[in-house]
Design a protein around this motif. Structure first.
Motif, PDB file in Angstrom:
ATOM      1  N   LEU A  12     -41.872  38.959  16.516  1.00  0.00           N
ATOM      2  CA  LEU A  12     -41.238  38.562  15.262  1.00  0.00           C
ATOM      3  C   LEU A  12     -40.276  39.663  14.856  1.00  0.00           C
ATOM      4  O   LEU A  12     -40.686  40.772  14.510  1.00  0.00           O
ATOM      5  N   ARG A  13     -38.993  39.380  14.946  1.00  0.00           N
ATOM      6  CA  ARG A  13     -37.969  40.369  14.583  1.00  0.00           C
ATOM      7  C   ARG A  13     -37.706  40.271  13.091  1.00  0.00           C
ATOM      8  O   ARG A  13     -37.237  39.245  12.604  1.00  0.00           O
ATOM      9  N   THR A  14     -37.981  41.361  12.415  1.00  0.00           N
ATOM     10  CA  THR A  14     -37.948  41.383  10.957  1.00  0.00           C
ATOM     11  C   THR A  14     -37.022  42.480  10.456  1.00  0.00           C
ATOM     12  O   THR A  14     -37.016  43.583  10.995  1.00  0.00           O
ATOM     13  N   LEU A  15     -36.270  42.159   9.424  1.00  0.00           N
ATOM     14  CA  LEU A  15     -35.463  43.153   8.721  1.00  0.00           C
ATOM     15  C   LEU A  15     -35.923  43.171   7.272  1.00  0.00           C
ATOM     16  O   LEU A  15     -35.952  42.126   6.619  1.00  0.00           O
ATOM     17  N   ILE A  16     -36.314  44.343   6.807  1.00  0.00           N
ATOM     18  CA  ILE A  16     -36.697  44.517   5.411  1.00  0.00           C
ATOM     19  C   ILE A  16     -35.586  45.300   4.732  1.00  0.00           C
ATOM     20  O   ILE A  16     -35.273  46.420   5.135  1.00  0.00           O
ATOM     21  N   LYS A  34     -48.759  45.375  13.852  1.00  0.00           N
ATOM     22  CA  LYS A  34     -48.589  43.936  14.045  1.00  0.00           C
ATOM     23  C   LYS A  34     -47.666  43.655  15.211  1.00  0.00           C
ATOM     24  O   LYS A  34     -46.986  44.529  15.715  1.00  0.00           O
ATOM     25  N   ASN A  35     -47.626  42.399  15.643  1.00  0.00           N
ATOM     26  CA  ASN A  35     -46.771  41.967  16.748  1.00  0.00           C
ATOM     27  C   ASN A  35     -45.359  41.697  16.213  1.00  0.00           C
ATOM     28  O   ASN A  35     -44.863  40.585  16.277  1.00  0.00           O
ATOM     29  N   THR A  36     -44.769  42.739  15.652  1.00  0.00           N
ATOM     30  CA  THR A  36     -43.454  42.611  15.033  1.00  0.00           C
ATOM     31  C   THR A  36     -42.546  43.752  15.455  1.00  0.00           C
ATOM     32  O   THR A  36     -43.004  44.826  15.829  1.00  0.00           O
ATOM     33  N   PHE A  99     -50.877  41.388   2.234  1.00  0.00           N
ATOM     34  CA  PHE A  99     -51.593  40.114   2.323  1.00  0.00           C
ATOM     35  C   PHE A  99     -50.671  39.002   2.807  1.00  0.00           C
ATOM     36  O   PHE A  99     -51.000  38.252   3.725  1.00  0.00           O
ATOM     37  N   LYS A 100     -49.497  38.886   2.210  1.00  0.00           N
ATOM     38  CA  LYS A 100     -48.559  37.818   2.576  1.00  0.00           C
ATOM     39  C   LYS A 100     -48.015  38.005   3.995  1.00  0.00           C
ATOM     40  O   LYS A 100     -47.859  37.039   4.734  1.00  0.00           O
ATOM     41  N   MET A 101     -47.722  39.235   4.383  1.00  0.00           N
ATOM     42  CA  MET A 101     -47.217  39.478   5.734  1.00  0.00           C
ATOM     43  C   MET A 101     -48.285  39.169   6.778  1.00  0.00           C
ATOM     44  O   MET A 101     -47.978  38.631   7.838  1.00  0.00           O
ATOM     45  N   ASN A 102     -49.539  39.483   6.487  1.00  0.00           N
ATOM     46  CA  ASN A 102     -50.617  39.140   7.419  1.00  0.00           C
ATOM     47  C   ASN A 102     -50.709  37.631   7.597  1.00  0.00           C
ATOM     48  O   ASN A 102     -50.892  37.147   8.718  1.00  0.00           O
ATOM     49  N   GLN A 103     -50.591  36.883   6.517  1.00  0.00           N
ATOM     50  CA  GLN A 103     -50.604  35.422   6.613  1.00  0.00           C
ATOM     51  C   GLN A 103     -49.418  34.921   7.419  1.00  0.00           C
ATOM     52  O   GLN A 103     -49.561  34.067   8.295  1.00  0.00           O
ATOM     53  N   LEU A 104     -48.245  35.444   7.125  1.00  0.00           N
ATOM     54  CA  LEU A 104     -47.038  35.007   7.818  1.00  0.00           C
ATOM     55  C   LEU A 104     -47.105  35.325   9.304  1.00  0.00           C
ATOM     56  O   LEU A 104     -46.776  34.486  10.137  1.00  0.00           O
ATOM     57  N   ILE A 105     -47.553  36.514   9.652  1.00  0.00           N
ATOM     58  CA  ILE A 105     -47.639  36.909  11.055  1.00  0.00           C
ATOM     59  C   ILE A 105     -48.672  36.055  11.784  1.00  0.00           C
ATOM     60  O   ILE A 105     -48.459  35.655  12.931  1.00  0.00           O
ATOM     61  N   ASP A 110     -49.536  31.729  15.749  1.00  0.00           N
ATOM     62  CA  ASP A 110     -49.993  30.380  16.084  1.00  0.00           C
ATOM     63  C   ASP A 110     -48.846  29.513  16.578  1.00  0.00           C
ATOM     64  O   ASP A 110     -48.974  28.785  17.548  1.00  0.00           O
ATOM     65  N   ALA A 111     -47.723  29.597  15.901  1.00  0.00           N
ATOM     66  CA  ALA A 111     -46.579  28.748  16.245  1.00  0.00           C
ATOM     67  C   ALA A 111     -45.889  29.175  17.533  1.00  0.00           C
ATOM     68  O   ALA A 111     -45.272  28.351  18.204  1.00  0.00           O
ATOM     69  N   ASN A 112     -45.990  30.433  17.900  1.00  0.00           N
ATOM     70  CA  ASN A 112     -45.246  30.936  19.050  1.00  0.00           C
ATOM     71  C   ASN A 112     -46.105  31.346  20.234  1.00  0.00           C
ATOM     72  O   ASN A 112     -45.620  31.957  21.169  1.00  0.00           O
TER      73      ASN A 112
END
Length: 125
Positions: A12-16, A34-36, A99-105, A110-112
């Motif tokens: 998951l490529r993320t830019l904050i 995380k796998n990011t 909490f939200k990032m853990n849910q999103l990841i 699951d999706a990928n």
């Protein structure tokens, strides 16, 4: 192109993009395991360059950014990566962000993940 990890999980490529006043230390520690692939920017021009030059799956924008920078970064992301997800949040609330990032990841994983197909050759089944 997304890179593959050893377990066939796409990264998951993320830019904050955060305000220069936001402390990102806790978020960096949380996301390091995380796998990011996470990049952090507090300079709006560098953030725009990152969006222009790299594939982004997720953009996390600090609500503490100046409104003009906030609108600019959202517009660039929508134009360059229309399939990318965008979330705006107050990055000062690190427990909530974690909490939200853990849910999103978890949903991303699951999706990928590569699915498994099982065929049953039993007409009576």
């Amino acid at each position: 192109m997304l890179q593959k990890k050893g377990d066939n999980m796409r990264t998951l490529r993320t830019l904050i993009v955060a305000s220069e006043h936001t402390n990102l230390d806790d978020i960096k520690i949380e996301l390091a395991t995380k796998n990011t692939e996470v990049n952090y920017e507090t300079d709006i021009e560098k953030a725009i360059d990152a969006i222009n030059n790299h594939k982004m799956d997720l953009l996390v924008v600090d609500l503490d950014l100046p409104k003009t920078d906030y609108r600019k970064i959202l517009t660039i992301m929508e134009l360059m990566h229309p399939d990318g997800a965008i979330t705006e949040t107050d990055l000062k609330h690190t427990e909530f962000i974690s909490f939200k990032m853990n849910q999103l990841i978890s949903k991303w994983m699951d999706a990928n993940s590569e699915g498994e197909l099982k065929l049953h050759d039993n007409p009576g089944f």
